[in-house]
Scaffold this active site. Structure first.
Site, PDB file in Angstrom:
ATOM      1  N   ARG A 163       0.798  -1.228   0.000  1.00 46.47           N
ATOM      2  CA  ARG A 163       0.000   0.000   0.000  1.00 46.47           C
ATOM      3  C   ARG A 163       0.836   1.286   0.000  1.00 46.47           C
ATOM      4  O   ARG A 163       0.490   2.271   0.678  1.00 46.47           O
ATOM      5  CB  ARG A 163      -0.975   0.009   1.182  1.00 46.47           C
ATOM      6  N   SER A 212     -10.986  -0.441   2.743  1.00 46.47           N
ATOM      7  CA  SER A 212     -10.264  -0.842   3.955  1.00 46.47           C
ATOM      8  C   SER A 212      -9.688   0.372   4.662  1.00 46.47           C
ATOM      9  O   SER A 212      -8.933   1.149   4.079  1.00 46.47           O
ATOM     10  CB  SER A 212      -9.136  -1.807   3.597  1.00 46.47           C
ATOM     11  N   GLU A 282      -4.767   2.723   6.406  1.00 44.03           N
ATOM     12  CA  GLU A 282      -4.591   2.623   4.947  1.00 44.03           C
ATOM     13  C   GLU A 282      -5.154   3.893   4.297  1.00 44.03           C
ATOM     14  O   GLU A 282      -4.572   4.439   3.378  1.00 44.03           O
ATOM     15  CB  GLU A 282      -5.307   1.383   4.394  1.00 44.03           C
TER      16      GLU A 282
HETATM   17  C1  LIG Z   1     -15.532   0.017  -2.144  1.00 44.30           C
HETATM   18  C2  LIG Z   1     -14.045   0.131  -2.144  1.00 44.30           C
HETATM   19  C3  LIG Z   1     -13.257  -0.981  -2.387  1.00 44.30           C
HETATM   20  C4  LIG Z   1     -11.851  -0.891  -2.407  1.00 44.30           C
HETATM   21  N1  LIG Z   1     -11.112  -1.998  -2.665  1.00 44.30           N
HETATM   22  C5  LIG Z   1      -9.766  -1.919  -2.720  1.00 44.30           C
HETATM   23  C6  LIG Z   1      -8.960  -3.055  -3.024  1.00 44.30           C
HETATM   24  O1  LIG Z   1      -9.455  -4.141  -3.276  1.00 44.30           O
HETATM   25  N2  LIG Z   1      -7.623  -2.901  -3.046  1.00 44.30           N
HETATM   26  C7  LIG Z   1      -7.020  -1.690  -2.801  1.00 44.30           C
HETATM   27  O2  LIG Z   1      -5.787  -1.625  -2.853  1.00 44.30           O
HETATM   28  N3  LIG Z   1      -7.759  -0.608  -2.501  1.00 44.30           N
HETATM   29  C8  LIG Z   1      -9.095  -0.671  -2.466  1.00 44.30           C
HETATM   30  N4  LIG Z   1      -9.835   0.445  -2.176  1.00 44.30           N
HETATM   31  C9  LIG Z   1      -9.169   1.715  -1.846  1.00 44.30           C
HETATM   32  C10 LIG Z   1      -8.957   2.665  -3.050  1.00 44.30           C
HETATM   33  O3  LIG Z   1      -9.901   2.401  -4.075  1.00 44.30           O
HETATM   34  C11 LIG Z   1      -7.540   2.544  -3.618  1.00 44.30           C
HETATM   35  O4  LIG Z   1      -6.587   2.921  -2.666  1.00 44.30           O
HETATM   36  C12 LIG Z   1      -7.375   3.424  -4.872  1.00 44.30           C
HETATM   37  O5  LIG Z   1      -6.247   3.045  -5.610  1.00 44.30           O
HETATM   38  C13 LIG Z   1      -7.291   4.898  -4.552  1.00 44.30           C
HETATM   39  O6  LIG Z   1      -7.340   5.615  -5.770  1.00 44.30           O
HETATM   40  P1  LIG Z   1      -7.980   7.069  -5.830  1.00 44.30           P
HETATM   41  O7  LIG Z   1      -7.746   7.600  -7.202  1.00 44.30           O
HETATM   42  O8  LIG Z   1      -9.363   7.050  -5.360  1.00 44.30           O
HETATM   43  O9  LIG Z   1      -7.016   7.814  -4.811  1.00 44.30           O
HETATM   44  P2  LIG Z   1      -7.334   9.008  -3.785  1.00 44.30           P
HETATM   45  O10 LIG Z   1      -8.114   8.514  -2.634  1.00 44.30           O
HETATM   46  O11 LIG Z   1      -7.850  10.189  -4.501  1.00 44.30           O
HETATM   47  O12 LIG Z   1      -5.825   9.306  -3.312  1.00 44.30           O
HETATM   48  C14 LIG Z   1      -5.050   8.309  -2.684  1.00 44.30           C
HETATM   49  C15 LIG Z   1      -3.587   8.772  -2.651  1.00 44.30           C
HETATM   50  O13 LIG Z   1      -3.084   8.847  -3.988  1.00 44.30           O
HETATM   51  C16 LIG Z   1      -2.578  10.150  -4.269  1.00 44.30           C
HETATM   52  N5  LIG Z   1      -2.826  10.436  -5.697  1.00 44.30           N
HETATM   53  C17 LIG Z   1      -3.969  10.190  -6.397  1.00 44.30           C
HETATM   54  N6  LIG Z   1      -3.795  10.523  -7.695  1.00 44.30           N
HETATM   55  C18 LIG Z   1      -2.532  11.011  -7.815  1.00 44.30           C
HETATM   56  C19 LIG Z   1      -1.758  11.528  -8.900  1.00 44.30           C
HETATM   57  N7  LIG Z   1      -2.240  11.645 -10.148  1.00 44.30           N
HETATM   58  N8  LIG Z   1      -0.487  11.924  -8.653  1.00 44.30           N
HETATM   59  C20 LIG Z   1       0.035  11.842  -7.407  1.00 44.30           C
HETATM   60  N9  LIG Z   1      -0.646  11.361  -6.335  1.00 44.30           N
HETATM   61  C21 LIG Z   1      -1.911  10.964  -6.543  1.00 44.30           C
HETATM   62  C22 LIG Z   1      -3.322  11.079  -3.312  1.00 44.30           C
HETATM   63  O14 LIG Z   1      -2.601  12.269  -3.079  1.00 44.30           O
HETATM   64  C23 LIG Z   1      -3.417  10.188  -2.071  1.00 44.30           C
HETATM   65  O15 LIG Z   1      -2.212  10.225  -1.348  1.00 44.30           O
HETATM   66  C24 LIG Z   1     -11.242   0.372  -2.157  1.00 44.30           C
HETATM   67  C25 LIG Z   1     -12.038   1.498  -1.920  1.00 44.30           C
HETATM   68  C26 LIG Z   1     -13.430   1.391  -1.929  1.00 44.30           C
HETATM   69  C27 LIG Z   1     -14.253   2.621  -1.722  1.00 44.30           C
END
Ligand SMILES: Cc1cc2nc3c(=O)[nH]c(=O)nc-3n(C[C@H](O)[C@H](O)[C@H](O)COP(=O)(O)OP(=O)(O)OC[C@H]3O[C@@H](n4cnc5c(N)ncnc54)[C@H](O)[C@@H]3O)c2cc1C
Length: 289
Positions: A163, A212, A282
């Site tokens: 992560r 999570s 996380e």
């Molecule tokens: C229903 C549900 C199920 C999920 N299942 C999983 C799973 O199975 N496995 C898993 O690993 N996660 C899971 N997640 C968590 C989440 O979806 C992941 O961590 C996902 O990759 C986050 O992406 P995001 O674009 O929403 O990031 P955000 O929440 O917007 O940001 C997360 C981090 O990434 C950084 N970031 C985002 N985009 C950029 C960019 N372009 N440049 C630099 N930094 C950036 C942000 O600054 C922050 O630090 C789940 C979430 C939900 C709601």
């Protein structure tokens, strides 16, 4: 097209639907635009936060006293580079990337169909499930920093761990190259379906959550520790814990960010008291109270 917003409500941009306003919200459509913006605010010492799809981010009720940057539609694209390599914009949703790979008969990206974030977020979180994670299919990425400098990082220049990764935090990821294995389209589609169904069986859907809340400690499951510590029924204000998956915290519709955050700390304390395990977050908690 309007790209800069003042006091923009962050609750519109994350899966909890929570959080106060961002002092400045910048919907970035091009690298040139970013460079111009950075030049204009050169003398101001703003904090920056880069936002993906907000599926792993809890913004606090007081909002963010700085600039929140969200990549716009121009950074959401998929491009075939070779028979098993694709380039994707960092704002592209994981599901779209998985579907594109499947369409092009490239295996190895099926797990992305059940992660609701963007590719930029997936790289930052080294997201994954069912034994797969994005580091395994990652080739290289392009970034821009807050001085407007563009750089490329290849697989051997980044260390991924559970992560996370060791990339500097002041980099905006613009695009990513991913590599899979040429395979049979039908098999790929079946695997996508299987994984999506598996998720539906074990995790809540159509709820306001960021997935999570805590990382799984080595050889342990956070949800099991939460259950074992009898936290499943804990509630604070409009915040509660999913009965289907105890590591998913929920905004029942009336929660404040502080309800979720206080519930997180209450659970963390109880789990530590009952099991001796100190759970690490996380999800990212951003902003001021
Ligand atoms: C229903 C549900 C199920 C999920 N299942 C999983 C799973 O199975 N496995 C898993 O690993 N996660 C899971 N997640 C968590 C989440 O979806 C992941 O961590 C996902 O990759 C986050 O992406 P995001 O674009 O929403 O990031 P955000 O929440 O917007 O940001 C997360 C981090 O990434 C950084 N970031 C985002 N985009 C950029 C960019 N372009 N440049 C630099 N930094 C950036 C942000 O600054 C922050 O630090 C789940 C979430 C939900 C709601």
């Amino acid at each position: 097209m309007k790209t800069i917003y003042q006091n923009e409500k962050l609750s519109k941009y994350n899966w909890f639907n929570l959080g106060g306003p961002a002092k400045i919200f910048f919907k970035l459509q091009s690298v040139d635009e970013l460079k111009k913006f950075l030049k204009n605010i050169e003398d101001k010492k703003y904090n920056f936060h880069i936002l993906g799809a907000g599926s792993n981010t809890l913004f606090r009720d007081g909002g963010f006293d700085g600039v929140v940057i969200k990549l716009g539609n121009n950074f959401s694209y998929t491009k075939l580079l070779s028979e098993n390599e694709i380039e994707v914009g960092a704002a592209t949703l994981d599901k779209k990337v998985s579907d594109f790979a499947s369409e092009k008969s490239i295996a190895g990206l099926e797990f992305l169909s059940c992660i609701p974030g963007s590719i930029g977020g997936a790289i930052c979180m080294n997201s994954g499930c069912y034994g797969e994670e994005i580091s395994k299919i990652f080739c290289s990425l392009k970034t821009i920093n807050f001085e407007g400098k563009i750089e490329t990082y290849t697989k051997d220049q980044i260390k991924f761990f559970y992560r996370g990764n060791n990339l500097k935090k002041d980099l905006i990821i613009l695009s990513v190259i991913l590599k899979g294995v040429k395979s049979d389209k039908q098999k790929i589609q079946q695997k996508q379906k299987k994984l999506i169904n598996k998720k539906k069986e074990t995790q809540p859907t159509r709820v306001k959550t960021c997935g999570s809340t805590f990382k799984n400690p080595k050889n342990k499951k956070a949800w099991k520790l939460i259950k074992l510590s009898e936290c499943s029924d804990m509630k604070i204000g409009g915040a509660s814990i999913s009965q289907k998956h105890n590591n998913f915290f929920l905004n029942n519709g009336s929660a404040k960010s502080s309800d979720i955050e206080n519930l997180i700390y209450k659970v963390k304390e109880r789990v530590y008291k009952k099991t001796g395990t100190n759970l690490d977050l996380e999800i990212k908690i951003i902003g001021k109270n």
